[in-house]
Design a protein around this motif. Sequence first.
Motif, PDB file in Angstrom:
ATOM      1  N   MET A   1       0.844  -1.165   0.000  1.00 56.54           N
ATOM      2  CA  MET A   1       0.000   0.000   0.000  1.00 56.54           C
ATOM      3  C   MET A   1       0.895   1.235   0.000  1.00 56.54           C
ATOM      4  O   MET A   1       1.917   1.266   0.690  1.00 56.54           O
ATOM      5  N   HIS A   2       0.484   2.233  -0.758  1.00 54.12           N
ATOM      6  CA  HIS A   2       1.271   3.466  -0.838  1.00 54.12           C
ATOM      7  C   HIS A   2       1.203   4.219   0.486  1.00 54.12           C
ATOM      8  O   HIS A   2       0.129   4.422   1.043  1.00 54.12           O
ATOM      9  N   ILE A   3       2.382   4.612   0.955  1.00 52.23           N
ATOM     10  CA  ILE A   3       2.509   5.324   2.225  1.00 52.23           C
ATOM     11  C   ILE A   3       3.100   6.704   1.945  1.00 52.23           C
ATOM     12  O   ILE A   3       4.136   6.810   1.288  1.00 52.23           O
ATOM     13  N   ASN A   4       2.453   7.724   2.436  1.00 54.05           N
ATOM     14  CA  ASN A   4       2.890   9.100   2.197  1.00 54.05           C
ATOM     15  C   ASN A   4       3.946   9.549   3.204  1.00 54.05           C
ATOM     16  O   ASN A   4       3.776  10.531   3.923  1.00 54.05           O
ATOM     17  N   MET A   5       5.010   8.815   3.262  1.00 60.53           N
ATOM     18  CA  MET A   5       6.183   9.173   4.064  1.00 60.53           C
ATOM     19  C   MET A   5       7.374   8.408   3.506  1.00 60.53           C
ATOM     20  O   MET A   5       7.197   7.395   2.821  1.00 60.53           O
ATOM     21  N   ALA A   6       8.559   8.877   3.771  1.00 59.65           N
ATOM     22  CA  ALA A   6       9.770   8.210   3.299  1.00 59.65           C
ATOM     23  C   ALA A   6      10.132   7.057   4.228  1.00 59.65           C
ATOM     24  O   ALA A   6       9.843   7.090   5.433  1.00 59.65           O
ATOM     25  N   SER A   7      10.757   6.053   3.661  1.00 58.91           N
ATOM     26  CA  SER A   7      11.185   4.905   4.468  1.00 58.91           C
ATOM     27  C   SER A   7      12.168   5.337   5.555  1.00 58.91           C
ATOM     28  O   SER A   7      12.184   4.753   6.640  1.00 58.91           O
ATOM     29  N   SER A   8      12.963   6.360   5.284  1.00 58.53           N
ATOM     30  CA  SER A   8      13.927   6.829   6.281  1.00 58.53           C
ATOM     31  C   SER A   8      13.229   7.298   7.554  1.00 58.53           C
ATOM     32  O   SER A   8      13.751   7.126   8.654  1.00 58.53           O
ATOM     33  N   GLU A   9      12.019   7.868   7.426  1.00 58.59           N
ATOM     34  CA  GLU A   9      11.266   8.287   8.611  1.00 58.59           C
ATOM     35  C   GLU A   9      10.858   7.063   9.434  1.00 58.59           C
ATOM     36  O   GLU A   9      10.984   7.052  10.656  1.00 58.59           O
ATOM     37  N   LEU A  11      12.310   4.146   9.494  1.00 58.06           N
ATOM     38  CA  LEU A  11      13.524   3.572  10.085  1.00 58.06           C
ATOM     39  C   LEU A  11      14.003   4.412  11.265  1.00 58.06           C
ATOM     40  O   LEU A  11      14.456   3.867  12.273  1.00 58.06           O
ATOM     41  N   ARG A  12      13.873   5.715  11.157  1.00 60.64           N
ATOM     42  CA  ARG A  12      14.265   6.610  12.248  1.00 60.64           C
ATOM     43  C   ARG A  12      13.347   6.399  13.467  1.00 60.64           C
ATOM     44  O   ARG A  12      13.813   6.356  14.602  1.00 60.64           O
ATOM     45  N   ILE A  13      12.062   6.226  13.218  1.00 65.78           N
ATOM     46  CA  ILE A  13      11.109   5.997  14.312  1.00 65.78           C
ATOM     47  C   ILE A  13      11.465   4.722  15.062  1.00 65.78           C
ATOM     48  O   ILE A  13      11.549   4.710  16.290  1.00 65.78           O
ATOM     49  N   ILE A  14      11.673   3.635  14.341  1.00 61.93           N
ATOM     50  CA  ILE A  14      11.951   2.368  15.019  1.00 61.93           C
ATOM     51  C   ILE A  14      13.329   2.390  15.671  1.00 61.93           C
ATOM     52  O   ILE A  14      13.530   1.805  16.733  1.00 61.93           O
ATOM     53  N   GLU A  15      14.260   3.082  15.074  1.00 62.05           N
ATOM     54  CA  GLU A  15      15.603   3.186  15.659  1.00 62.05           C
ATOM     55  C   GLU A  15      15.549   3.900  17.009  1.00 62.05           C
ATOM     56  O   GLU A  15      16.248   3.513  17.951  1.00 62.05           O
ATOM     57  N   SER A  16      14.702   4.919  17.121  1.00 58.77           N
ATOM     58  CA  SER A  16      14.616   5.664  18.383  1.00 58.77           C
ATOM     59  C   SER A  16      13.727   4.958  19.412  1.00 58.77           C
ATOM     60  O   SER A  16      13.872   5.175  20.609  1.00 58.77           O
ATOM     61  N   ASP A  17      12.797   4.114  18.954  1.00 57.32           N
ATOM     62  CA  ASP A  17      11.842   3.473  19.859  1.00 57.32           C
ATOM     63  C   ASP A  17      12.284   2.088  20.333  1.00 57.32           C
ATOM     64  O   ASP A  17      11.860   1.638  21.386  1.00 57.32           O
ATOM     65  N   TYR A  18      13.122   1.432  19.549  1.00 60.54           N
ATOM     66  CA  TYR A  18      13.514   0.060  19.891  1.00 60.54           C
ATOM     67  C   TYR A  18      15.020  -0.091  19.729  1.00 60.54           C
ATOM     68  O   TYR A  18      15.566   0.131  18.636  1.00 60.54           O
ATOM     69  N   THR A  19      15.698  -0.466  20.805  1.00 59.02           N
ATOM     70  CA  THR A  19      17.151  -0.559  20.787  1.00 59.02           C
ATOM     71  C   THR A  19      17.677  -1.969  20.546  1.00 59.02           C
ATOM     72  O   THR A  19      18.876  -2.174  20.493  1.00 59.02           O
ATOM     73  N   GLY A  20      16.786  -2.930  20.390  1.00 59.00           N
ATOM     74  CA  GLY A  20      17.214  -4.319  20.178  1.00 59.00           C
ATOM     75  C   GLY A  20      17.880  -4.504  18.829  1.00 59.00           C
ATOM     76  O   GLY A  20      17.836  -3.635  17.953  1.00 59.00           O
ATOM     77  N   PRO A  21      18.500  -5.654  18.636  1.00 61.56           N
ATOM     78  CA  PRO A  21      19.280  -5.903  17.419  1.00 61.56           C
ATOM     79  C   PRO A  21      18.443  -6.185  16.165  1.00 61.56           C
ATOM     80  O   PRO A  21      18.876  -5.895  15.061  1.00 61.56           O
TER      81      PRO A  21
END
Length: 127
Positions: A1-9, A11-21
């Motif tokens: 499904m088309h998402i109106n945001m960049a994948s980098s956003e 990835l940034r969200i999950i990087e800041s919310d989850y520190t696991g490997p």
Amino acid sequence: MHINMASSEALRIIESDYTGPSKPISINRTPTEAQRIDWWTSEGKAESIAQDRKRSALRLYQHIASQAANDLPANTFPAAFFFSDQAHYRPDKGLIKALIRASALEACHCEGELCFRLTDAGTYLLS
């Protein structure tokens, strides 16, 4: 499904919310298969539903769903993300499989695409 945001956003969200490997978002190398519920529940390693990873993943998937080009029902997110920067991602297969087995998610279709909806049990897990 088309998402109106960049994948980098995302990835940034999950990087800041989850520190696991093991981040709960994957490059979607099999877009056709990701539209089949049997693919999500077949093969692959068994996964437990770790609290931090599960909650972070569901928060991320719901945020991504809120940016979908088409409105989705509450507590529903697509099985495939086609971001505005042309990147194809999907939720983590092992986590989705574990959530389906735990009756926390159920499959549905929105706009002709496979989606997942949180059940009451899934909503409870998120709280």
